[in-house]
Design a protein around this motif. Structure first.
Motif, PDB file in Angstrom:
ATOM      1  N   GLN A  23       0.810  -1.218   0.000  1.00  0.00           N
ATOM      2  CA  GLN A  23       0.000   0.000   0.000  1.00  0.00           C
ATOM      3  C   GLN A  23       0.849   1.275   0.000  1.00  0.00           C
ATOM      4  O   GLN A  23       0.333   2.370   0.198  1.00  0.00           O
ATOM      5  CB  GLN A  23      -0.932   0.000   1.222  1.00  0.00           C
ATOM      6  CG  GLN A  23      -1.820  -1.221   1.338  1.00  0.00           C
ATOM      7  CD  GLN A  23      -2.702  -1.409   0.114  1.00  0.00           C
ATOM      8  OE1 GLN A  23      -3.307  -0.461  -0.355  1.00  0.00           O
ATOM      9  NE2 GLN A  23      -2.740  -2.627  -0.404  1.00  0.00           N
ATOM     10  N   ALA A  24       2.161   1.142  -0.203  1.00  0.00           N
ATOM     11  CA  ALA A  24       3.063   2.289  -0.148  1.00  0.00           C
ATOM     12  C   ALA A  24       2.698   3.332  -1.201  1.00  0.00           C
ATOM     13  O   ALA A  24       2.390   3.003  -2.347  1.00  0.00           O
ATOM     14  CB  ALA A  24       4.507   1.837  -0.348  1.00  0.00           C
ATOM     15  N   VAL A  25       2.729   4.583  -0.784  1.00  0.00           N
ATOM     16  CA  VAL A  25       2.496   5.717  -1.677  1.00  0.00           C
ATOM     17  C   VAL A  25       3.611   6.741  -1.462  1.00  0.00           C
ATOM     18  O   VAL A  25       4.387   6.649  -0.510  1.00  0.00           O
ATOM     19  CB  VAL A  25       1.111   6.370  -1.447  1.00  0.00           C
ATOM     20  CG1 VAL A  25      -0.013   5.392  -1.772  1.00  0.00           C
ATOM     21  CG2 VAL A  25       0.972   6.890  -0.028  1.00  0.00           C
ATOM     22  N   ALA A  26       3.658   7.717  -2.333  1.00  0.00           N
ATOM     23  CA  ALA A  26       4.674   8.759  -2.233  1.00  0.00           C
ATOM     24  C   ALA A  26       4.644   9.388  -0.839  1.00  0.00           C
ATOM     25  O   ALA A  26       3.582   9.720  -0.322  1.00  0.00           O
ATOM     26  CB  ALA A  26       4.455   9.816  -3.305  1.00  0.00           C
ATOM     27  N   GLY A  27       5.823   9.530  -0.251  1.00  0.00           N
ATOM     28  CA  GLY A  27       5.952  10.098   1.086  1.00  0.00           C
ATOM     29  C   GLY A  27       6.097   9.060   2.176  1.00  0.00           C
ATOM     30  O   GLY A  27       6.446   9.397   3.305  1.00  0.00           O
ATOM     31  N   GLY A  29      14.373   4.283   2.968  1.00  0.00           N
ATOM     32  CA  GLY A  29      14.188   5.159   1.823  1.00  0.00           C
ATOM     33  C   GLY A  29      12.810   5.787   1.901  1.00  0.00           C
ATOM     34  O   GLY A  29      11.947   5.311   2.646  1.00  0.00           O
ATOM     35  N   ILE A  30      12.606   6.839   1.148  1.00  0.00           N
ATOM     36  CA  ILE A  30      11.310   7.520   1.108  1.00  0.00           C
ATOM     37  C   ILE A  30      10.749   7.359  -0.293  1.00  0.00           C
ATOM     38  O   ILE A  30      11.375   7.752  -1.291  1.00  0.00           O
ATOM     39  CB  ILE A  30      11.457   9.007   1.481  1.00  0.00           C
ATOM     40  CG1 ILE A  30      11.954   9.137   2.927  1.00  0.00           C
ATOM     41  CG2 ILE A  30      10.131   9.746   1.273  1.00  0.00           C
ATOM     42  CD1 ILE A  30      12.274  10.553   3.365  1.00  0.00           C
ATOM     43  N   MET A  31       9.583   6.738  -0.376  1.00  0.00           N
ATOM     44  CA  MET A  31       8.907   6.518  -1.658  1.00  0.00           C
ATOM     45  C   MET A  31       8.624   7.877  -2.298  1.00  0.00           C
ATOM     46  O   MET A  31       8.063   8.760  -1.655  1.00  0.00           O
ATOM     47  CB  MET A  31       7.604   5.756  -1.405  1.00  0.00           C
ATOM     48  CG  MET A  31       6.898   5.339  -2.627  1.00  0.00           C
ATOM     49  SD  MET A  31       7.533   3.737  -3.107  1.00  0.00           S
ATOM     50  CE  MET A  31       6.142   3.110  -3.969  1.00  0.00           C
ATOM     51  N   SER A  32       9.035   8.052  -3.539  1.00  0.00           N
ATOM     52  CA  SER A  32       8.819   9.337  -4.199  1.00  0.00           C
ATOM     53  C   SER A  32       7.786   9.257  -5.310  1.00  0.00           C
ATOM     54  O   SER A  32       7.234  10.275  -5.727  1.00  0.00           O
ATOM     55  CB  SER A  32      10.139   9.879  -4.752  1.00  0.00           C
ATOM     56  OG  SER A  32      10.749   8.942  -5.618  1.00  0.00           O
ATOM     57  N   HIS A  33       7.530   8.064  -5.795  1.00  0.00           N
ATOM     58  CA  HIS A  33       6.516   7.885  -6.842  1.00  0.00           C
ATOM     59  C   HIS A  33       6.074   6.436  -6.826  1.00  0.00           C
ATOM     60  O   HIS A  33       6.909   5.533  -6.710  1.00  0.00           O
ATOM     61  CB  HIS A  33       7.107   8.246  -8.213  1.00  0.00           C
ATOM     62  CG  HIS A  33       6.081   8.372  -9.280  1.00  0.00           C
ATOM     63  ND1 HIS A  33       5.668   7.306 -10.043  1.00  0.00           N
ATOM     64  CD2 HIS A  33       5.379   9.439  -9.712  1.00  0.00           C
ATOM     65  CE1 HIS A  33       4.751   7.714 -10.907  1.00  0.00           C
ATOM     66  NE2 HIS A  33       4.555   9.000 -10.729  1.00  0.00           N
ATOM     67  N   GLU A  34       4.781   6.195  -6.907  1.00  0.00           N
ATOM     68  CA  GLU A  34       4.286   4.821  -6.917  1.00  0.00           C
ATOM     69  C   GLU A  34       3.839   4.444  -8.319  1.00  0.00           C
ATOM     70  O   GLU A  34       3.898   5.247  -9.229  1.00  0.00           O
ATOM     71  CB  GLU A  34       3.158   4.629  -5.897  1.00  0.00           C
ATOM     72  CG  GLU A  34       1.919   5.414  -6.184  1.00  0.00           C
ATOM     73  CD  GLU A  34       1.827   6.747  -5.459  1.00  0.00           C
ATOM     74  OE1 GLU A  34       0.738   7.314  -5.511  1.00  0.00           O
ATOM     75  OE2 GLU A  34       2.793   7.231  -4.883  1.00  0.00           O
ATOM     76  N   GLY A  35       3.423   3.213  -8.460  1.00  0.00           N
ATOM     77  CA  GLY A  35       2.941   2.729  -9.751  1.00  0.00           C
ATOM     78  C   GLY A  35       4.011   1.948 -10.495  1.00  0.00           C
ATOM     79  O   GLY A  35       5.003   1.501  -9.924  1.00  0.00           O
ATOM     80  N   SER A  36       3.811   1.798 -11.798  1.00  0.00           N
ATOM     81  CA  SER A  36       4.727   0.988 -12.601  1.00  0.00           C
ATOM     82  C   SER A  36       6.126   1.596 -12.675  1.00  0.00           C
ATOM     83  O   SER A  36       7.092   0.892 -12.935  1.00  0.00           O
ATOM     84  CB  SER A  36       4.168   0.794 -14.013  1.00  0.00           C
ATOM     85  OG  SER A  36       4.016   2.048 -14.648  1.00  0.00           O
ATOM     86  N   ASP A  37       6.242   2.890 -12.464  1.00  0.00           N
ATOM     87  CA  ASP A  37       7.560   3.541 -12.451  1.00  0.00           C
ATOM     88  C   ASP A  37       7.899   4.033 -11.039  1.00  0.00           C
ATOM     89  O   ASP A  37       8.398   5.139 -10.858  1.00  0.00           O
ATOM     90  CB  ASP A  37       7.633   4.664 -13.473  1.00  0.00           C
ATOM     91  CG  ASP A  37       6.570   5.736 -13.258  1.00  0.00           C
ATOM     92  OD1 ASP A  37       5.593   5.468 -12.533  1.00  0.00           O
ATOM     93  OD2 ASP A  37       6.714   6.836 -13.813  1.00  0.00           O
TER      94      ASP A  37
END
Length: 146
Positions: A81-85, A102-110
């Motif tokens: 369920q990780a999302v940006a931030g 690390g900090i998720m900066s963009h989710e999805g296929s990229d």
């Protein structure tokens, strides 16, 4: 807390050299230092003093100190369920303690994440299959701190 605000703050750290146990934007930080620095920029004061730590993160003792600290201050959620931030916690090899953040900066296929990596400093990388398989936990910053 807005994930976009977290990502903007984290991107300001890109290019900061890797320095173990440090948390100073543009001067040096490690992976924990990046998260600590973003916390300070978003909330002000850090939630607790960080004791000195070795690069092995208590691996010989088998203690999940980094994971325990994350549970004290961040809100756990499912890694899927990780999302940006969100903050990602990585186990770099099987049987070892989790010792990279690390900090998720963009989710999805990229999907991408920002992290301080030894010999590279703070960078933004693709959350590729080799990185994704090492994620063992995910946390979101709290809406507010007490």
């Amino acid at each position: 807390m807005s994930g976009a605000r977290i990502v903007v703050a984290a991107r300001d750290w890109i290019g900061t050299p890797y320095v173990h146990q440090s948390a100073v934007r543009a001067a040096g930080c490690d992976c924990l230092g990046l998260v600590r620095g973003v916390w300070r920029e978003v909330y002000g004061q850090e939630p607790e003093a960080v004791p000195a730590y070795s690069m092995d993160w208590s691996e010989p003792q088998g203690e999940e100190r980094l994971w325990d600290a994350a549970l004290r201050h961040l809100r756990p959620k499912e890694p899927a369920q990780a999302v940006a931030g969100d903050v990602l916690l990585f186990r770099m090899r099987q049987g070892a303690v989790a010792k990279h953040l690390g900090i998720m900066s963009h989710e999805g296929s990229d999907a991408r994440f920002i992290h301080a990596y030894s010999r590279h400093g703070v960078v933004e990388n693709a959350l590729s299959a080799p990185w994704r398989c090492r994620v063992v936990a995910c946390f979101e910053f709290p809406e507010e701190i007490l």
